[in-house]
Design a protein around this motif. Structure first.
Motif, PDB file in Angstrom:
ATOM      1  N   ASP A 144      -0.983   0.394   8.621  1.00  0.00           N
ATOM      2  CA  ASP A 144      -2.044   0.672   9.586  1.00  0.00           C
ATOM      3  C   ASP A 144      -3.279   1.311   8.958  1.00  0.00           C
ATOM      4  O   ASP A 144      -4.387   1.185   9.487  1.00  0.00           O
ATOM      5  N   HIS A 145      -3.087   2.036   7.860  1.00  0.00           N
ATOM      6  CA  HIS A 145      -4.207   2.767   7.263  1.00  0.00           C
ATOM      7  C   HIS A 145      -4.522   2.324   5.833  1.00  0.00           C
ATOM      8  O   HIS A 145      -5.359   2.931   5.175  1.00  0.00           O
ATOM      9  N   ALA A 146      -3.863   1.281   5.360  1.00  0.00           N
ATOM     10  CA  ALA A 146      -4.070   0.842   3.978  1.00  0.00           C
ATOM     11  C   ALA A 146      -5.460   0.247   3.787  1.00  0.00           C
ATOM     12  O   ALA A 146      -5.942  -0.525   4.616  1.00  0.00           O
ATOM     13  N   ARG A 147      -6.087   0.621   2.682  1.00  0.00           N
ATOM     14  CA  ARG A 147      -7.381   0.029   2.324  1.00  0.00           C
ATOM     15  C   ARG A 147      -7.198  -1.289   1.588  1.00  0.00           C
ATOM     16  O   ARG A 147      -8.070  -2.155   1.622  1.00  0.00           O
ATOM     17  N   ARG A 148      -6.072  -1.414   0.888  1.00  0.00           N
ATOM     18  CA  ARG A 148      -5.764  -2.632   0.147  1.00  0.00           C
ATOM     19  C   ARG A 148      -4.344  -3.062   0.490  1.00  0.00           C
ATOM     20  O   ARG A 148      -3.424  -2.237   0.507  1.00  0.00           O
ATOM     21  N   TYR A 181       4.045  -1.769  -5.386  1.00  0.00           N
ATOM     22  CA  TYR A 181       3.627  -0.601  -4.606  1.00  0.00           C
ATOM     23  C   TYR A 181       3.698   0.677  -5.441  1.00  0.00           C
ATOM     24  O   TYR A 181       2.825   1.551  -5.326  1.00  0.00           O
ATOM     25  N   ALA A 182       4.692   0.765  -6.295  1.00  0.00           N
ATOM     26  CA  ALA A 182       4.818   1.949  -7.158  1.00  0.00           C
ATOM     27  C   ALA A 182       3.627   2.094  -8.093  1.00  0.00           C
ATOM     28  O   ALA A 182       3.275   3.204  -8.496  1.00  0.00           O
ATOM     29  N   ARG A 183       2.999   0.978  -8.458  1.00  0.00           N
ATOM     30  CA  ARG A 183       1.837   1.024  -9.344  1.00  0.00           C
ATOM     31  C   ARG A 183       0.526   1.218  -8.576  1.00  0.00           C
ATOM     32  O   ARG A 183      -0.471   1.636  -9.162  1.00  0.00           O
ATOM     33  N   THR A 184       0.506   0.899  -7.278  1.00  0.00           N
ATOM     34  CA  THR A 184      -0.730   1.030  -6.509  1.00  0.00           C
ATOM     35  C   THR A 184      -0.725   2.290  -5.644  1.00  0.00           C
ATOM     36  O   THR A 184      -1.729   2.987  -5.551  1.00  0.00           O
ATOM     37  N   HIS A 337       0.741  -4.559 -14.744  1.00  0.00           N
ATOM     38  CA  HIS A 337      -0.513  -3.793 -14.817  1.00  0.00           C
ATOM     39  C   HIS A 337      -1.670  -4.615 -14.246  1.00  0.00           C
ATOM     40  O   HIS A 337      -2.496  -4.103 -13.465  1.00  0.00           O
ATOM     41  N   ALA A 338      -1.740  -5.890 -14.615  1.00  0.00           N
ATOM     42  CA  ALA A 338      -2.807  -6.758 -14.112  1.00  0.00           C
ATOM     43  C   ALA A 338      -2.661  -6.991 -12.614  1.00  0.00           C
ATOM     44  O   ALA A 338      -3.655  -7.002 -11.871  1.00  0.00           O
ATOM     45  N   PHE A 339      -1.427  -7.190 -12.142  1.00  0.00           N
ATOM     46  CA  PHE A 339      -1.198  -7.393 -10.710  1.00  0.00           C
ATOM     47  C   PHE A 339      -1.692  -6.178  -9.917  1.00  0.00           C
ATOM     48  O   PHE A 339      -2.282  -6.325  -8.837  1.00  0.00           O
ATOM     49  N   ALA A 340      -1.413  -4.977 -10.428  1.00  0.00           N
ATOM     50  CA  ALA A 340      -1.832  -3.763  -9.731  1.00  0.00           C
ATOM     51  C   ALA A 340      -3.353  -3.686  -9.632  1.00  0.00           C
ATOM     52  O   ALA A 340      -3.904  -3.292  -8.593  1.00  0.00           O
TER      53      ALA A 340
END
Length: 348
Positions: A144-148, A181-184, A337-340
């Motif tokens: 609900d509050h995610a920017r990405r 998600y752990a990386r972002t 790393h690139a995916f994040a």
């Protein structure tokens, strides 16, 4: 003679390639789960609110979203209790209601395949359809509050029973989504979407596009539903046969980035043929067995050119240290790393 040889290549492709994770086994033909959510007959007949309820076959996710935004909290809860399988799978319904509805539906279905999903009250299950082999979507983070926002679309051999299996974790939608998600982290949300009928093993289903076509329709409607709920356009990560789904959905997909990894092809000759405004990325590590698959499409068999080839025109994701077909989301890899960075919206 050349035509005959090319047909043999296609037949070989159908019998030796294009699975997601299962390995060298015979495939079983699957029937795609399509159409509206389970329980729709009772939903259509219900006049508990004194009016017709939105029909997903006639009304868009945007129209469904407007209907639910106009309801009182009491009326919303009434529909969750009376029709959990419909509310939990209806694109356009606010995420918090879908979580609540799917928690109820999982408790009511006594099936060992769903024990892990039903056993943790903190899991945010965005979709749960018990038909066929079972379909599931789960959210990591605060949608609900995610920017990405990111969506992970898996390949073959994924269903409700293998959605979050403990073996080969980074070949599962839950494992891939958790790792990303752990990386972002905070400010982001990642959705593991196993919302289509995937091929089983290596067989005709994996080498043809029929299941992917059905999956593409469901994926496009799913992203329409996210938009109706006010969710930002996501980065969509498509693994193996999931990239075939994403290729067929690309022109209709509400996505800002489209990332394919370990892809057998997208049923498109190049990026331009996808007809998408999303940035298109591709990753393939050197020891992924998908690299040994002939990238052809003949008489409906095979999925076309390699998206990781320079000629296709996708932006290349470094993946030299990823391992095998399911190592792209493994912690510490260049590809993760690139995916994040893509998930976080970094340009370039």
């Amino acid at each position: 003679m050349r035509r005959y040889a090319r047909t043999l290549v296609a037949v070989a492709l159908a019998t030796t390639a294009v699975s997601g994770t299962a390995g060298w086994v015979s495939g079983n033909t699957q029937q795609a789960v399509t159409g509206p959510p389970p329980g729709i007959t009772a939903w259509r007949a219900d006049r508990v609110l004194g009016r017709e309820l939105p029909d997903p076959e006639r009304e868009s996710p945007a129209e469904v979203g407007r209907f639910f935004r106009g309801l009182s909290e009491r009326d919303r809860n009434t529909l969750v209790v009376r029709h959990p399988l419909v509310v939990g799978n209806l694109d356009g319904v606010p995420a918090v209601l879908r979580y609540r509805a799917n928690a109820r539906a999982l408790k009511a279905v006594h099936d060992p395949r769903y024990a892990r999903l039903a056993g943790d009250p903190h899991r945010q299950i965005l979709a749960f359809d018990p038909r066929g082999r079972g379909q599931v979507a789960e959210v990591f983070g605060d949608l609900d509050h995610a920017r990405r926002v990111s969506v992970v679309v898996p390949g073959s051999d994924i269903d409700a029973g293998t959605f979050d299996r403990t073996a080969d974790v980074y070949g599962t939608p839950a494992g891939m989504a958790k790792s990303l998600y752990a990386r972002t982290g905070r400010g982001s949300a990642v959705i593991a979407w196993a919302g289509y009928t995937t091929p089983v093993g290596l067989g005709v289903d994996a080498a043809t596009g029929s299941l992917a076509e059905a999956g593409a329709d469901r994926l496009a409607r799913f992203t329409d539903g996210l938009a109706a709920d006010g969710v930002p356009a996501p980065a969509v990560f498509c693994h193996s046969y999931g990239s075939v789904v994403c290729g067929l959905a690309a022109s209709r997909l509400r996505a800002r980035d489209l990332v394919v990894l370990g892809s057998p092809g997208m049923r498109a000759d190049d990026v331009g043929a996808l007809h998408t405004r999303a940035r298109v990325w591709a990753a393939k590590d050197p020891d992924d067995w998908i690299g040994r698959v002939p990238h052809v499409e003949i008489a409906g068999l095979g999925h076309g050119p390699d998206p990781a080839s320079p000629e296709f025109g996708a932006r290349r994701v470094p993946a030299d240290d990823a391992h095998g077909h399911t190592g792209y989301f493994a912690p510490g890899t260049e590809s993760l790393h690139a995916f994040a960075r893509i998930a976080e919206g970094v340009r370039g």
